[in-house]
Design a protein around this motif. Structure first.
Motif, PDB file in Angstrom:
ATOM      1  N   GLY A 194       0.780  -1.228   0.000  1.00  0.00           N
ATOM      2  CA  GLY A 194       0.000   0.000   0.000  1.00  0.00           C
ATOM      3  C   GLY A 194       0.812   1.278   0.000  1.00  0.00           C
ATOM      4  N   ALA A 195       2.097   1.196  -0.365  1.00  0.00           N
ATOM      5  CA  ALA A 195       2.939   2.395  -0.367  1.00  0.00           C
ATOM      6  C   ALA A 195       2.536   3.376  -1.460  1.00  0.00           C
ATOM      7  CB  ALA A 195       4.407   2.001  -0.544  1.00  0.00           C
ATOM      8  N   LEU A 196       1.931   2.877  -2.528  1.00  0.00           N
ATOM      9  CA  LEU A 196       1.480   3.733  -3.617  1.00  0.00           C
ATOM     10  C   LEU A 196      -0.025   3.947  -3.513  1.00  0.00           C
ATOM     11  CD1 LEU A 196       3.467   2.164  -6.590  1.00  0.00           C
ATOM     12  CD2 LEU A 196       3.960   4.307  -5.433  1.00  0.00           C
ATOM     13  N   LEU A 233       1.650   7.554  -9.270  1.00  0.00           N
ATOM     14  CA  LEU A 233       2.504   8.651  -9.720  1.00  0.00           C
ATOM     15  C   LEU A 233       3.697   8.156 -10.524  1.00  0.00           C
ATOM     16  CD1 LEU A 233       5.028  10.231  -7.300  1.00  0.00           C
ATOM     17  CD2 LEU A 233       4.081   8.015  -6.776  1.00  0.00           C
ATOM     18  N   ILE A 234       4.159   6.927 -10.263  1.00  0.00           N
ATOM     19  CA  ILE A 234       5.347   6.426 -10.960  1.00  0.00           C
ATOM     20  C   ILE A 234       5.111   6.313 -12.458  1.00  0.00           C
ATOM     21  CG2 ILE A 234       6.305   5.253  -8.943  1.00  0.00           C
ATOM     22  CD1 ILE A 234       5.218   2.631 -10.046  1.00  0.00           C
ATOM     23  N   SER A 235       3.847   6.191 -12.882  1.00  0.00           N
ATOM     24  CA  SER A 235       3.575   6.139 -14.317  1.00  0.00           C
ATOM     25  C   SER A 235       3.841   7.482 -14.973  1.00  0.00           C
ATOM     26  CB  SER A 235       2.123   5.712 -14.562  1.00  0.00           C
ATOM     27  OG  SER A 235       1.935   4.348 -14.272  1.00  0.00           O
ATOM     28  N   ASP A 236       3.298   8.559 -14.393  1.00  0.00           N
ATOM     29  CA  ASP A 236       3.477   9.883 -14.989  1.00  0.00           C
ATOM     30  C   ASP A 236       4.908  10.378 -14.851  1.00  0.00           C
ATOM     31  OD1 ASP A 236       0.873   9.890 -15.762  1.00  0.00           O
ATOM     32  OD2 ASP A 236       0.269  11.640 -14.618  1.00  0.00           O
ATOM     33  N   ASP A 277       3.827  18.429  -3.950  1.00  0.00           N
ATOM     34  CA  ASP A 277       4.548  18.244  -2.686  1.00  0.00           C
ATOM     35  C   ASP A 277       3.607  18.066  -1.505  1.00  0.00           C
ATOM     36  OD1 ASP A 277       6.927  18.082  -1.133  1.00  0.00           O
ATOM     37  OD2 ASP A 277       6.605  20.135  -0.473  1.00  0.00           O
ATOM     38  N   GLN A 278       2.524  18.815  -1.475  1.00  0.00           N
ATOM     39  CA  GLN A 278       1.593  18.747  -0.349  1.00  0.00           C
ATOM     40  C   GLN A 278       0.568  17.628  -0.500  1.00  0.00           C
ATOM     41  OE1 GLN A 278       2.135  20.774   2.330  1.00  0.00           O
ATOM     42  NE2 GLN A 278       3.924  21.386   1.124  1.00  0.00           N
ATOM     43  N   VAL A 279       0.569  16.975  -1.620  1.00  0.00           N
ATOM     44  CA  VAL A 279      -0.415  15.920  -1.896  1.00  0.00           C
ATOM     45  C   VAL A 279       0.184  14.529  -1.681  1.00  0.00           C
ATOM     46  CG1 VAL A 279      -1.877  14.879  -3.681  1.00  0.00           C
ATOM     47  CG2 VAL A 279      -1.671  17.380  -3.510  1.00  0.00           C
ATOM     48  N   LEU A 280       1.416  14.344  -2.107  1.00  0.00           N
ATOM     49  CA  LEU A 280       2.053  13.032  -2.011  1.00  0.00           C
ATOM     50  C   LEU A 280       2.381  12.692  -0.569  1.00  0.00           C
ATOM     51  CD1 LEU A 280       4.585  13.249  -4.983  1.00  0.00           C
ATOM     52  CD2 LEU A 280       2.345  12.124  -4.976  1.00  0.00           C
ATOM     53  N   THR A 281       2.324  11.408  -0.254  1.00  0.00           N
ATOM     54  CA  THR A 281       2.769  10.946   1.051  1.00  0.00           C
ATOM     55  C   THR A 281       4.293  10.909   1.074  1.00  0.00           C
ATOM     56  OG1 THR A 281       2.823   8.600   0.418  1.00  0.00           O
ATOM     57  CG2 THR A 281       0.709   9.497   1.213  1.00  0.00           C
ATOM     58  N   SER A 282       4.857  10.847   2.261  1.00  0.00           N
ATOM     59  CA  SER A 282       6.319  10.779   2.362  1.00  0.00           C
ATOM     60  C   SER A 282       6.840   9.502   1.706  1.00  0.00           C
ATOM     61  CB  SER A 282       6.744  10.830   3.833  1.00  0.00           C
ATOM     62  OG  SER A 282       6.139   9.775   4.573  1.00  0.00           O
ATOM     63  N   ALA A 283       6.056   8.418   1.786  1.00  0.00           N
ATOM     64  CA  ALA A 283       6.467   7.166   1.142  1.00  0.00           C
ATOM     65  C   ALA A 283       6.502   7.324  -0.374  1.00  0.00           C
ATOM     66  CB  ALA A 283       5.518   6.039   1.536  1.00  0.00           C
ATOM     67  N   GLU A 284       5.488   7.975  -0.939  1.00  0.00           N
ATOM     68  CA  GLU A 284       5.456   8.157  -2.388  1.00  0.00           C
ATOM     69  C   GLU A 284       6.638   8.987  -2.879  1.00  0.00           C
ATOM     70  OE1 GLU A 284       0.978   8.248  -4.047  1.00  0.00           O
ATOM     71  OE2 GLU A 284       1.325   9.634  -2.398  1.00  0.00           O
ATOM     72  N   PHE A 288      10.321   8.698  -6.287  1.00  0.00           N
ATOM     73  CA  PHE A 288      10.440   9.596  -7.432  1.00  0.00           C
ATOM     74  C   PHE A 288      11.512   9.107  -8.401  1.00  0.00           C
ATOM     75  CE2 PHE A 288      11.237  13.403  -9.867  1.00  0.00           C
ATOM     76  CZ  PHE A 288       9.988  13.989  -9.964  1.00  0.00           C
ATOM     77  N   ILE A 289      12.687   8.799  -7.906  1.00  0.00           N
ATOM     78  CA  ILE A 289      13.764   8.323  -8.774  1.00  0.00           C
ATOM     79  C   ILE A 289      13.440   6.935  -9.317  1.00  0.00           C
ATOM     80  CG2 ILE A 289      16.203   7.658  -8.856  1.00  0.00           C
ATOM     81  CD1 ILE A 289      16.744   9.854  -6.787  1.00  0.00           C
ATOM     82  N   TYR A 290      12.851   6.096  -8.478  1.00  0.00           N
ATOM     83  CA  TYR A 290      12.460   4.746  -8.927  1.00  0.00           C
ATOM     84  C   TYR A 290      11.529   4.824 -10.132  1.00  0.00           C
ATOM     85  CZ  TYR A 290       9.860   0.402  -9.217  1.00  0.00           C
ATOM     86  OH  TYR A 290       9.254  -0.736  -9.687  1.00  0.00           O
TER      87      TYR A 290
END
Length: 367
Positions: A194-196, A233-236, A277-284, A288-290
Motif C-alpha cells: 500500500g505504499a502507492l 505517480l510512478i507512471s506519470d 509536494d503537499q499531496v504526495l505521502t512521504s512514502a510516495e 520519485f527516482i524509482y
C-alpha cells in the motif's frame, strides 16, 4: 465521411479545409478550419481503445468535477454533437471534435530544461486538482496498461516459446532484463504494502501532450486524455523521465547519443513537486527516482518481448528493429541508474533551497 461527421455538429464540410495534424501514432487526427473557425477532428483507434465509451465517461466525470472545483482551468474536452453525443459513429468508427486552443503550440522533444519544468508542472497540477476526486469513478481505458508483473509474465512466456534463433540474437538483452528484475520485485512489494496511492494520472506524459503558450512557452494544460484513469505517480513521473532526459529516443541506433541530462531531471522534479509536494505521502516521494527505472525497464521489457514473439505488436521498419529498441532502452536504463546518487543529491539540494526560501520574509516562496 467528413460531411457526415461535421454535419453532426452543425458544420458544413464543403466550407472547411481538412488536413492531417500532429505527430500522434495512435489516433488519426485532422485540423479542420475555415475563416477563423478551427477544430481538431480525431478518430479513436479502437484496436487500442476497445471501449471508447469509457474514455467519454471518464472525460465527462472529470470535466464536471473541474467545472465545480477549478472552473478557471483550461480543460480541453470534446465538443458534443447537436444530439448531445460524445462521438459520431460511422461504420463502427468513432469520431470526435475538439476546440482548437488559440495561441497555443506543442512540441515533440524537450530541447531546453525549462520545457521539462513546464510540462512536469502541468501534469502535476492536473493530478493535484483531482486529488479529492473519487478515482473509482474512472474506467480503465486500456486494461493493465502499466502492470509491470503482467509485462514480466508476458516476457517469460515469450522467452519459453521463442525460436532458438531469436533467443540467441537477444541473448545480451535477455541477460539485462533478468539482471534488473529487482525493479519488478520492488514494484510488486510497493503495491502489495500500500505504499502507492491510486490517483488520477495521465499515463502518457510525453512532452507533446502539453499545450504551451505559443509566444512564452508557459504551460497551459495537458491534452490527449484518453489514457487518464486510476494509476500511480510512478507512471506519470516515469514516463517523463523516459522521454525527456535523453535527446535520443528509442529509435536511436547510435547508443553514444543516449545521454542523461541531469538539468532536465532537476526541472522535472521542481515542476512536478511544486504542484504535488503537499499531496504526495512521504512514502510516495521516496519513489520519485524509482519511477524512471520503472518506466524505462517496462518499455525495454515490452520491446524485447515483442521481438521474441516475432514482432507482432509494434510496427517495425527493418530486421531486429524491436531488439534494437529494447537494447536502446536498456542502455538508457543503465545510464539512468548510474546517475541515481547524483539525482539524490539534486533532490536534497532543491528541497533544502525551497525550505530556506520559505523562511525568508517576503520571499516568493514564503508562507
Amino acid at each position: 465521411m467528413f460531411q457526415a461527421i461535421l454535419g453532426a455538429y452543425g458544420l458544413h464540410a464543403e466550407k472547411f479545409k481538412i488536413e492531417p495534424f500532429g505527430s500522434g501514432l495512435i489516433n488519426h487526427t485532422w485540423k479542420v478550419w475555415h475563416e477563423g473557425s478551427i477544430y481538431i477532428l480525431q478518430e479513436v483507434n479502437t484496436a487500442v481503445f476497445r471501449q471508447p465509451q469509457h474514455i467519454a465517461q471518464n472525460i465527462r466525470e472529470i470535466k464536471e468535477y473541474l467545472n465545480q472545483t477549478a472552473p478557471e482551468y483550461l480543460f480541453v474536452a470534446p465538443i458534443t454533437t447537436l444530439g448531445g453525443d460524445d462521438f459520431v459513429i460511422i461504420d463502427d468508427h468513432f469520431y470526435r471534435i475538439f476546440p482548437f486552443v488559440e495561441n497555443s503550440c506543442s512540441i515533440d522533444f524537450v530541447q531546453q530544461p525549462e520545457q521539462a519544468y513546464q510540462a512536469a508542472k502541468q501534469f502535476g497540477q492536473f493530478t493535484r486538482m483531482l486529488y479529492a476526486f473519487d478515482v473509482q469513478k474512472l474506467k480503465p481505458t486500456i486494461e493493465d496498461f502499466h502492470d509491470l508483473p503482467l509485462r514480466m509474465a508476458q516476457f517469460k512466456k515469450a522467452l519459453a516459446q521463442a525460436s532458438n534463433d531469436r533467443v540467441n540474437e537477444a541473448k545480451s538483452a535477455i541477460g539485462e532484463i533478468i539482471r534488473h528484475d529487482n525493479i519488478e520485485a520492488q514494484y510488486t512489494q510497493m503495491v502489495s504494502n500500500g505504499a502507492l496511492h491510486l490517483r488520477v494520472v495521465h499515463h502518457d506524459t510525453k512532452i507533446s501532450n502539453v499545450l504551451l503558450q505559443a509566444e512564452t512557452g508557459i504551460g497551459l494544460c495537458v491534452i490527449d486524455l484518453d489514457t487518464v484513469m486510476p494509476g500511480y505517480l510512478i507512471s506519470d513521473v516515469g514516463d517523463m523521465m523516459r522521454t525527456y532526459l535523453s535527446e535520443a529516443n528509442e529509435e536511436e541506433r547510435d547508443f553514444n547519443k543516449i545521454a542523461i541530462r541531469a538539468d532536465v531531471f532537476a526541472e522535472i522534479y521542481t515542476g512536478y513537486m511544486e504542484e504535488m509536494d503537499q499531496v504526495l505521502t512521504s512514502a510516495e516521494k521516496q519513489f520519485f527516482i524509482y519511477s524512471g527505472k520503472f518506466m524505462i525497464y517496462m518499455q525495454a521489457l515490452r520491446f524485447i518481448t515483442d521481438f521474441l514473439n516475432g514482432d507482432i505488436y509494434y510496427k517495425t521498419s527493418y530486421p531486429k528493429h524491436n531488439l534494437l529498441r529494447g537494447l536502446n532502452q536498456i542502455d538508457l536504463l543503465n545510464k539512468y541508474i548510474a546517475k541515481q546518487s547524483e539525482f539524490e543529491g539534486m533532490i536534497r539540494k532543491i528541497d533544502r533551497n525551497k525550505k530556506e526560501a520559505h523562511q525568508i520574509p517576503g520571499s516568493l516562496y514564503s508562507k
